[in-house]
Write a protein that holds these residues in place. Sequence first.
Motif, PDB file in Angstrom:
ATOM      1  N   LYS A 231       0.844  -1.201   0.000  1.00 21.79           N
ATOM      2  CA  LYS A 231       0.000   0.000   0.000  1.00 21.79           C
ATOM      3  C   LYS A 231       0.881   1.253   0.000  1.00 21.79           C
ATOM      4  O   LYS A 231       1.852   1.332   0.751  1.00 21.79           O
ATOM      5  CB  LYS A 231      -0.874   0.016   1.264  1.00 21.79           C
ATOM      6  N   GLN A 232       0.521   2.200  -0.868  1.00 19.16           N
ATOM      7  CA  GLN A 232       1.289   3.449  -0.914  1.00 19.16           C
ATOM      8  C   GLN A 232       0.901   4.312   0.282  1.00 19.16           C
ATOM      9  O   GLN A 232      -0.268   4.315   0.701  1.00 19.16           O
ATOM     10  CB  GLN A 232       0.965   4.212  -2.204  1.00 19.16           C
ATOM     11  N   ALA A 233       1.885   5.034   0.809  1.00 18.38           N
ATOM     12  CA  ALA A 233       1.583   5.936   1.928  1.00 18.38           C
ATOM     13  C   ALA A 233       0.638   7.036   1.437  1.00 18.38           C
ATOM     14  O   ALA A 233       0.793   7.543   0.316  1.00 18.38           O
ATOM     15  CB  ALA A 233       2.873   6.551   2.447  1.00 18.38           C
ATOM     16  N   LYS A 234      -0.376   7.363   2.246  1.00 22.90           N
ATOM     17  CA  LYS A 234      -1.326   8.407   1.851  1.00 22.90           C
ATOM     18  C   LYS A 234      -0.785   9.777   2.237  1.00 22.90           C
ATOM     19  O   LYS A 234       0.078   9.881   3.106  1.00 22.90           O
ATOM     20  CB  LYS A 234      -2.645   8.190   2.580  1.00 22.90           C
ATOM     21  N   GLY A 235      -1.329  10.828   1.626  1.00 22.24           N
ATOM     22  CA  GLY A 235      -0.942  12.187   2.011  1.00 22.24           C
ATOM     23  C   GLY A 235      -1.452  12.498   3.418  1.00 22.24           C
ATOM     24  O   GLY A 235      -2.211  11.723   3.996  1.00 22.24           O
ATOM     25  N   GLY A 237      -3.611  14.567   4.350  1.00 26.01           N
ATOM     26  CA  GLY A 237      -5.037  14.886   4.444  1.00 26.01           C
ATOM     27  C   GLY A 237      -5.242  16.321   4.888  1.00 26.01           C
ATOM     28  O   GLY A 237      -4.291  17.098   5.015  1.00 26.01           O
ATOM     29  N   LYS A 255     -16.470  17.148  -0.126  1.00 29.21           N
ATOM     30  CA  LYS A 255     -15.270  16.403  -0.568  1.00 29.21           C
ATOM     31  C   LYS A 255     -15.670  15.073  -1.203  1.00 29.21           C
ATOM     32  O   LYS A 255     -15.132  14.662  -2.227  1.00 29.21           O
ATOM     33  CB  LYS A 255     -14.368  16.097   0.645  1.00 29.21           C
ATOM     34  N   LYS A 259     -15.123  13.779  -5.091  1.00 26.60           N
ATOM     35  CA  LYS A 259     -14.401  12.561  -5.480  1.00 26.60           C
ATOM     36  C   LYS A 259     -15.347  11.484  -6.023  1.00 26.60           C
ATOM     37  O   LYS A 259     -14.952  10.334  -6.212  1.00 26.60           O
ATOM     38  CB  LYS A 259     -13.632  12.016  -4.271  1.00 26.60           C
TER      39      LYS A 259
END
Length: 262
Positions: A231-235, A237, A255, A259
């Motif tokens: 899993k890629q690290a998320k921003g 937020g 939001k 999306k």
Amino acid sequence: MKIVVCIKQVPDTAEVKLDPKTNTLIRDGVPSIINPDDKAGIEVALRLKEQVGGTVTLVCMGPPQADVALREALAMGCDDAVLISGREFGGSDTLATSTIIAAGIKTLDYDVIITGRQAIDGDTAQVGPQIAEHLGIPQVSYAEELTADGDSLIVKRQFEDRYQKIRVKTPCLITALSEIAEPRYMTVGGTIDAYAKEIKVLGFEELKDKLNPEHIGLKGSPTNVVKSFTKQAKGAGEVLKDASADDAVKAIIAKMEEKHII
Ligand SMILES: Cc1cc2nc3c(=O)[nH]c(=O)nc-3n(C[C@H](O)[C@H](O)[C@H](O)COP(=O)(O)OP(=O)(O)OC[C@H]3O[C@@H](n4cnc5c(N)ncnc54)[C@H](O)[C@@H]3O)c2cc1C
């Protein structure tokens, strides 16, 4: 009471990495441990033995290195150990794994089989219940307490919001949660004894009269892994610090609409 405990040697998942090219687990240099639910299963088996007498036999399917996991469990006080190992077993999914383990258990005398609820690497929670089905014995999963009562076991079975108390006659299979018992440490004497003991190894030759070669290994595995990835690290937020509850709800809905989630 003759108790069999199935233990799986798993990578210490906090350190598991995937090879980005092959999408397979990088096992080299990753420390291995006994699956946590299984360690609790060992402890509850030892307590049952202390309550009513008997023996605790370990069963592990894995490569020759799984010997280390079995020695650790022997050092906790288990009586003997069986390693099910062979090239023919490589690539097995849960169905093939449980078929092979059940064949191994058929060579043993047992009243109770204890497995963990779930392994921390595969995470399917399928192997225990499948072993019970192959052997045609009753099973109780998600056990958080276990006591012996004559030829039965009393099992407290965990649910999200309640529990069931179930009486089950032996022979039976129990899948243990890690809450079932805090595993004891190995003792010095136990460790010395563990390395003096012989671990029985069962390969395909020893089990072939109980196994259909079409039902084991990769070709006997109905599961297909299409893709595996890290899993890629998320921003970070967006934090709505001073918004009122109503404004926060409006902002979240906006939001989600943006999306196309709602
Ligand atoms: C197509 C496919 C190919 C695979 N190929 C390989 C491979 O080549 N090599 C490989 O290592 N894995 C392989 N796996 C993973 C392997 O099938 C699973 O790790 C294994 O079947 C156990 O499933 P699980 O981890 O979900 O266990 P769970 O069902 O979550 O485990 C529940 C309990 O069952 C018992 N248990 C589970 N596995 C064992 C075991 N091996 N020995 C003793 N007790 C056990 C334990 O008590 C455990 O707590 C493959 C999986 C798939 C789908």
